[in-house]
Design an enzyme around this catalytic site. Structure first.
Site, mmCIF file in Angstrom:
data_model
loop_
_atom_site.group_PDB
_atom_site.id
_atom_site.type_symbol
_atom_site.label_atom_id
_atom_site.label_comp_id
_atom_site.label_asym_id
_atom_site.label_seq_id
_atom_site.Cartn_x
_atom_site.Cartn_y
_atom_site.Cartn_z
ATOM 1 C CB SER A 144 -0.830 0.115 1.381
ATOM 2 O OG SER A 144 -1.481 1.334 1.376
ATOM 3 C CE1 TYR A 157 -4.522 -1.751 4.824
ATOM 4 C CE2 TYR A 157 -3.442 0.250 4.311
ATOM 5 C CZ TYR A 157 -4.223 -0.767 3.898
ATOM 6 O OH TYR A 157 -4.335 -1.127 2.634
HETATM 7 P P1 NAD Z 1 -11.716 -5.686 -0.688
HETATM 8 O O1 NAD Z 1 -12.346 -5.620 0.745
HETATM 9 O O2 NAD Z 1 -12.380 -5.413 -1.773
HETATM 10 O O3 NAD Z 1 -11.364 -7.255 -0.601
HETATM 11 C C1 NAD Z 1 -10.563 -7.801 0.038
HETATM 12 C C2 NAD Z 1 -10.656 -9.087 -0.250
HETATM 13 O O4 NAD Z 1 -9.730 -10.139 0.796
HETATM 14 C C3 NAD Z 1 -11.839 -10.089 -0.282
HETATM 15 O O5 NAD Z 1 -11.811 -11.025 -0.887
HETATM 16 C C4 NAD Z 1 -12.151 -10.771 1.050
HETATM 17 O O6 NAD Z 1 -12.764 -11.764 0.991
HETATM 18 C C5 NAD Z 1 -10.459 -11.215 1.147
HETATM 19 N N1 NAD Z 1 -10.175 -11.323 2.614
HETATM 20 C C6 NAD Z 1 -10.490 -10.571 3.851
HETATM 21 N N2 NAD Z 1 -9.857 -11.004 4.883
HETATM 22 C C7 NAD Z 1 -9.499 -12.341 4.458
HETATM 23 C C8 NAD Z 1 -9.141 -13.476 5.200
HETATM 24 N N3 NAD Z 1 -8.807 -13.320 6.754
HETATM 25 N N4 NAD Z 1 -8.799 -14.608 4.610
HETATM 26 C C9 NAD Z 1 -9.061 -14.389 3.334
HETATM 27 N N5 NAD Z 1 -9.531 -13.615 2.451
HETATM 28 C C10 NAD Z 1 -9.569 -12.461 3.255
HETATM 29 O O7 NAD Z 1 -10.205 -4.935 -0.356
HETATM 30 P P2 NAD Z 1 -9.362 -4.200 -1.649
HETATM 31 O O8 NAD Z 1 -9.379 -2.807 -1.727
HETATM 32 O O9 NAD Z 1 -9.597 -4.923 -2.880
HETATM 33 O O10 NAD Z 1 -7.889 -4.608 -1.146
HETATM 34 C C11 NAD Z 1 -7.124 -5.597 -1.537
HETATM 35 C C12 NAD Z 1 -5.526 -5.348 -0.937
HETATM 36 O O11 NAD Z 1 -5.045 -4.131 -1.619
HETATM 37 C C13 NAD Z 1 -5.634 -5.272 0.438
HETATM 38 O O12 NAD Z 1 -4.520 -5.956 0.893
HETATM 39 C C14 NAD Z 1 -5.421 -4.100 0.793
HETATM 40 O O13 NAD Z 1 -4.817 -3.543 1.839
HETATM 41 C C15 NAD Z 1 -4.468 -3.359 -0.340
HETATM 42 N N6 NAD Z 1 -4.941 -1.873 -0.904
HETATM 43 C C16 NAD Z 1 -6.068 -1.353 -1.171
HETATM 44 C C17 NAD Z 1 -6.175 0.087 -1.509
HETATM 45 C C18 NAD Z 1 -7.620 0.462 -1.948
HETATM 46 O O14 NAD Z 1 -7.366 1.655 -2.193
HETATM 47 N N7 NAD Z 1 -8.511 -0.306 -2.222
HETATM 48 C C19 NAD Z 1 -4.900 0.865 -1.470
HETATM 49 C C20 NAD Z 1 -3.788 0.186 -1.043
HETATM 50 C C21 NAD Z 1 -3.684 -1.318 -0.617
#
Ligand code: NAD
Length: 262
Positions: A144, A157
């Protein structure tokens, strides 16, 4: 197209958001795919079947909880049993919780560290022996912008994501003389359920519309004034899995509209 034919990719947290986008890009590039994440059984099965039909690849699914070390190890074993091997591991599953540190619930800290950081350790430890044996592997950790800079209310986080970068660098050094690479991608802001919840909380806290909260959130962090997309992250994952990226080792690559260069 089909640059990754005959490879098997495991993407954690791929029933939603960025993970699903990455799984689609890898399938389009020719891999078979192991999906993982939470969701109701019917919609997960239709996601699985749609991906298989659209890209003509094998797609399997596991509901393994990435916060549980034994389930992470079993996920690697299941992918190997059902799809033959794990050539590409994308550690993407992640959760968020925001609060000032003096009010931050202990159990939320533990859950974020387990899901966002320790899961990467357990999956990499379990998958590396087979990658080293074949002398080929690609590990991509989705970190991130909060792996590089901080924001208020995100102690767990930011700590977990900074930790992912440290882990990525160590794995890259330990695999330097092999055909296994390990890198991290640092997305800025992508409109997924994880970010939508923060927009909704902001709107409720300040008594403003969700549209206004979204504008303010982007304006606060992103010089381009635009969200990034899951497809843009997926395209970078495909590049990191290519032969052209064989000498990219231990990198932490921002895809953040300029957030972290300020
Ligand atoms: P999201 O909530 O849309 O998806 C998260 C996914 O992880 C889902 O499929 C959920 O079921 C799964 N998940 C959550 N906890 C879990 C567990 N304990 N075991 C198995 N699966 C689990 O989130 P996103 O925004 O797509 O985020 C995905 C990754 O990207 C994360 O690591 C997040 O920190 C990172 N990220 C996101 C952003 C953003 O702006 N959306 C920015 C930087 C980093």
């Amino acid at each position: 197209m089909n640059t990754l034919k005959n490879k098997v990719a495991l993407v954690t947290g791929s029933t939603s958001g960025i993970g699903l986008g990455i799984a689609r890009c890898l399938a389009e590039a020719g891999t078979d795919v192991m999906l993982n994440g939470f969701g109701d059984a019917r919609s997960v099965e239709s996601q699985r079947a749609e991906l298989a039909a659209e890209f003509g690849c094998r797609v399997a699914y596991s509901a393994a909880n990435m916060a549980n070390a034994a389930e992470v190890r079993e996920l690697i074993a299941q992918c190997t049993r059902e799809l033959g091997q794990v050539d590409i591991l994308v550690n993407n599953a992640g959760i968020q919780f925001t609060s000032p540190i003096d009010e931050f619930p202990d159990e939320k800290w533990d859950a974020i560290i387990a899901t966002n950081l320790s899961s990467n350790f357990h999956s990499i430890k379990a998958v590396l022996p087979q990658m080293k044996e074949r002398n080929w592997g690609r590990i991509v950790n989705i970190a991130s912008a909060h792996a590089l800079v901080a924001s208020v209310t995100k102690s767990a986080y930011a700590a977990a994501k900074h930790g992912v970068i440290g882990l990525t660098k160590v794995v890259a050094l330990e695999t330097a003389r092999t055909g296994v690479t390990c890198n991290a991608i640092c997305p800025g802001m992508i409109l997924t359920p994880l970010v939508q919840k923060q927009i909704d909380d902001w709107a409720e806290r300040d008594g403003i519309s969700k549209e206004r909260a979204q504008e303010l959130m982007i304006a606060e962090k992103i010089p381009t004034g635009q969200f990034q997309t899951a497809a843009q992250i997926g395209a970078l994952v495909v590049f990191l899995c290519s032969e052209a990226a064989g000498q990219v080792r231990g990198a932490a690559m921002p895809v953040d509209g300029g957030w972290t260069v300020q």
